[in-house]
Design an enzyme around this catalytic site. Structure first.
Site: not given
Ligand code: CP
Length: 356
Positions: A51-52, A80, A101, A129
């Protein structure tokens, strides 16, 4: 540079303005079709999302802008060993605004130090959030007609559920809010959040039984037990089915109670509830795209403004490190271990807010 790291970075009047913009987008979508022409959004998702990420991308496309980014840490140079700060500094050369995120708590705040583009926290570990909270506020406004005088039940994983933490912080600022916090005792709301509720005199009660509480609620906010955040898998297996909302429990609720859920759902809402007119969780998904359109426009317009984090407490460093294994300070190069001291002397990490 203006960023959105915590929901408290926005004042109540700014939140209300975003909600008004959201309502205007719903009424006049065509008027917004070219508002971000020529602008680029970078979506940096070091942790999975449906969703986000997709709602941010859909939001930018609907504003006329374009999108670059990655959807997994292992498809970026983070795999890396590149630091969050370096990644953000590089992406700022390509994009006008960044939604990120990250599984580590405090990562977006760490990213702010080197960013030349506004950063939006799209979820940091079990911490916060804020854009889900804006989604939740637009849902409450549209479906209940108000944000004040609501009795909100939050049910499930209130310890690791970042959407719960941000929503409590936001709703605490509206008059007449009352919280019923329904969870197993192992998954209660973190102490620093309860302390803020106590200090502000916000009424709340902790409970374990959904059946006993559902009848008094205006809104029920269900959450998933967050398996990926547990250190002990046996504990997760023991707690994962603590709550299941089903038609029998819905029959005990008020006729105008709404059911919300940030999603994804695992099994905490029986699919038989989906057709109940009080089930709002799929409408909530749509509101998420709308409010993210409003937020992108606001941050692009306010790019020149200073970022003033609205965290309380006196900042200090004393040579010690944060004890939270999920804190960004555990791995990020060149970061100072900063703490915040409350007026009553309690100290917490500036990045992840865990107690010192
Ligand atoms: N609500 C939410 O954050 O969903 P995703 O994890 O799919 O983005």
């Amino acid at each position: 540079m203006r960023h959105l790291i915590s929901i408290t970075d926005l004042s109540v009047s700014e939140i209300d303005e975003l909600l008004r913009t959201g309502e205007d987008i719903i009424k006049h979508p065509d008027a917004y079709a070219h508002r971000a022409d020529g602008k680029k959004l970078a979506t940096l998702f070091f942790e999975p999302s449906t969703r986000t990420r997709l709602s941010f991308e859909a939001a930018m496309h609907e504003l006329g802008g374009s999108v670059i980014g990655f959807s997994a840490a292992n498809s970026s140079s983070a795999s890396k060993g590149e630091s969050v700060s370096d990644t953000i500094r590089v992406v700022g050369c390509y994009a006008d605004i960044i939604a990120m995120r990250h599984p580590q708590e405090g990562a977006p705040l760490a990213a702010v130090r080197r960013s030349v583009a506004p950063i939006i926290n799209a979820g940091d570990g079990g911490h916060q959030h804020p854009t889900q909270t804006l989604t939740d506020l637009l849902t409450l406004k549209r479906e209940k007609g108000r944000l004040d005088h609501l009795k909100i039940g939050m049910c499930g994983d209130l310890k690791y559920g970042r959407t719960v933490h941000s929503l409590i912080e936001a709703m605490s600022r509206y008059e007449g809010t009352e919280f019923i916090l329904i969870s197993p005792k192992e998954l209660r709301v973190p102490a620093h959040i309860l302390k803020e509720l106590d200090k502000a005199g916000i009424p709340y009660r902790e409970a374990e039984s959904l059946e006993e509480e559902i009848g008094g609620l205006d809104a029920l906010y269900m959450t998933r037990i967050q398996g990926e955040r547990f250190a002990d898998m046996d504990e997760y297996l023991r707690l994962k089915d603590s709550y299941v909302l089903d038609p029998a429990k819905m029959a005990m609720a008020k006729a105008d109670m709404i059911v919300m859920h940030p999603l994804p759902r695992v099994n905490e809402i029986d699919t038989d509830v989906d057709d109940d007119p009080r089930a709002c969780y799929f409408k909530q998904v749509w509101y998420g795209k709308i409010i993210r359109m409003a937020l992108i426009l606001k941050l692009l317009a306010e790019k020149h403004m200073d970022y003033v984090s609205n965290v309380h407490g006196e900042k200090f460093e004393d040579g010690t490190v944060c004890k939270n294994p999920r804190c960004i300070t555990q791995t990020e190069q060149g970061i100072k271990h900063m703490f915040l001291r409350d007026r009553d002397g309690a100290c917490r990490c500036m990045y992840c807010e865990h107690s010192k």
